[in-house]
Design a protein around this motif. Sequence first.
Motif, mmCIF file in Angstrom:
data_model
loop_
_atom_site.group_PDB
_atom_site.id
_atom_site.type_symbol
_atom_site.label_atom_id
_atom_site.label_comp_id
_atom_site.label_asym_id
_atom_site.label_seq_id
_atom_site.Cartn_x
_atom_site.Cartn_y
_atom_site.Cartn_z
ATOM 1 N N VAL A 98 42.815 120.984 -31.978
ATOM 2 C CA VAL A 98 42.151 120.006 -31.114
ATOM 3 C C VAL A 98 41.273 120.734 -30.114
ATOM 4 N N LEU A 99 40.021 120.314 -30.017
ATOM 5 C CA LEU A 99 39.103 120.824 -29.001
ATOM 6 C C LEU A 99 39.072 119.804 -27.871
ATOM 7 N N ASN A 100 39.366 120.242 -26.664
ATOM 8 C CA ASN A 100 39.385 119.363 -25.499
ATOM 9 C C ASN A 100 38.117 119.613 -24.681
ATOM 10 N N TYR A 101 37.157 118.693 -24.786
ATOM 11 C CA TYR A 101 35.877 118.830 -24.094
ATOM 12 C C TYR A 101 35.923 118.275 -22.677
ATOM 13 N N ILE A 102 36.657 117.172 -22.489
ATOM 14 C CA ILE A 102 36.637 116.465 -21.212
ATOM 15 C C ILE A 102 38.067 116.050 -20.844
ATOM 16 N N SER A 103 38.411 116.159 -19.588
ATOM 17 C CA SER A 103 39.722 115.718 -19.110
ATOM 18 C C SER A 103 39.822 114.195 -19.192
ATOM 19 N N VAL A 104 41.050 113.675 -19.356
ATOM 20 C CA VAL A 104 41.220 112.216 -19.399
ATOM 21 C C VAL A 104 40.850 111.564 -18.067
ATOM 22 N N THR A 105 40.785 112.350 -17.004
ATOM 23 C CA THR A 105 40.415 111.795 -15.696
ATOM 24 C C THR A 105 38.907 111.673 -15.525
ATOM 25 N N ASP A 106 38.157 112.237 -16.469
ATOM 26 C CA ASP A 106 36.698 112.187 -16.422
ATOM 27 C C ASP A 106 36.173 111.401 -17.624
#
Length: 184
Positions: free
Chosen positions: A69-77
């Motif tokens: 999994v590539l995480n580009y953006i936080s769930v808060t953003d």
Amino acid sequence: MTENLEKRVHDYSLRVSEILCPNVILGRKGNVPDTVIFASIDDKNFHERFLDGAFGKAPHYVILRDGTVLNYISVTDSSSYFTTSPLSDNENYFAKAKGLVSFRPVNVALYSVSVLVEGSDVNDEQLLAAAALLRLISMKFIRVYRKKLPPDVNHIIPATALSSKYSFGAKIEDILELFKKKPI
């Protein structure tokens, strides 16, 4: 869903790579996300596009063919990935599908977490990663928003439930079933 997948889900370990992405809209303007949207992406150059500040778009997560999994953006953003407009009452803009918890025109970027799956056909590694990623997202919702993300088809939806060119090649119910096999 195969019996093999159900056995593997208990020992599955999620592999996440954090990506420094320029295409982030910090915060959610006071909104709390309530939906996770799954879609498929066939674009071979997606990674370069999401890292290009001029492109201006990125999903929260991408699940690669090998389950990484590539995480580009936080769930808060958020990002402008699943939206073309600000909040609007115009029916032409993206809105949640009829029958969901909230049938309101929305800027989906503010109210959802977007997950793209590489390729048009979802393989077993991606299904296992999707279930494990849902657990991770659920834990983040509890920790950050003090809110549970209900694991049902009203809150975990395919992009095909939206006015979107992005389809999804798996059953959300299969991901939810795997998700429930290994509680948080």
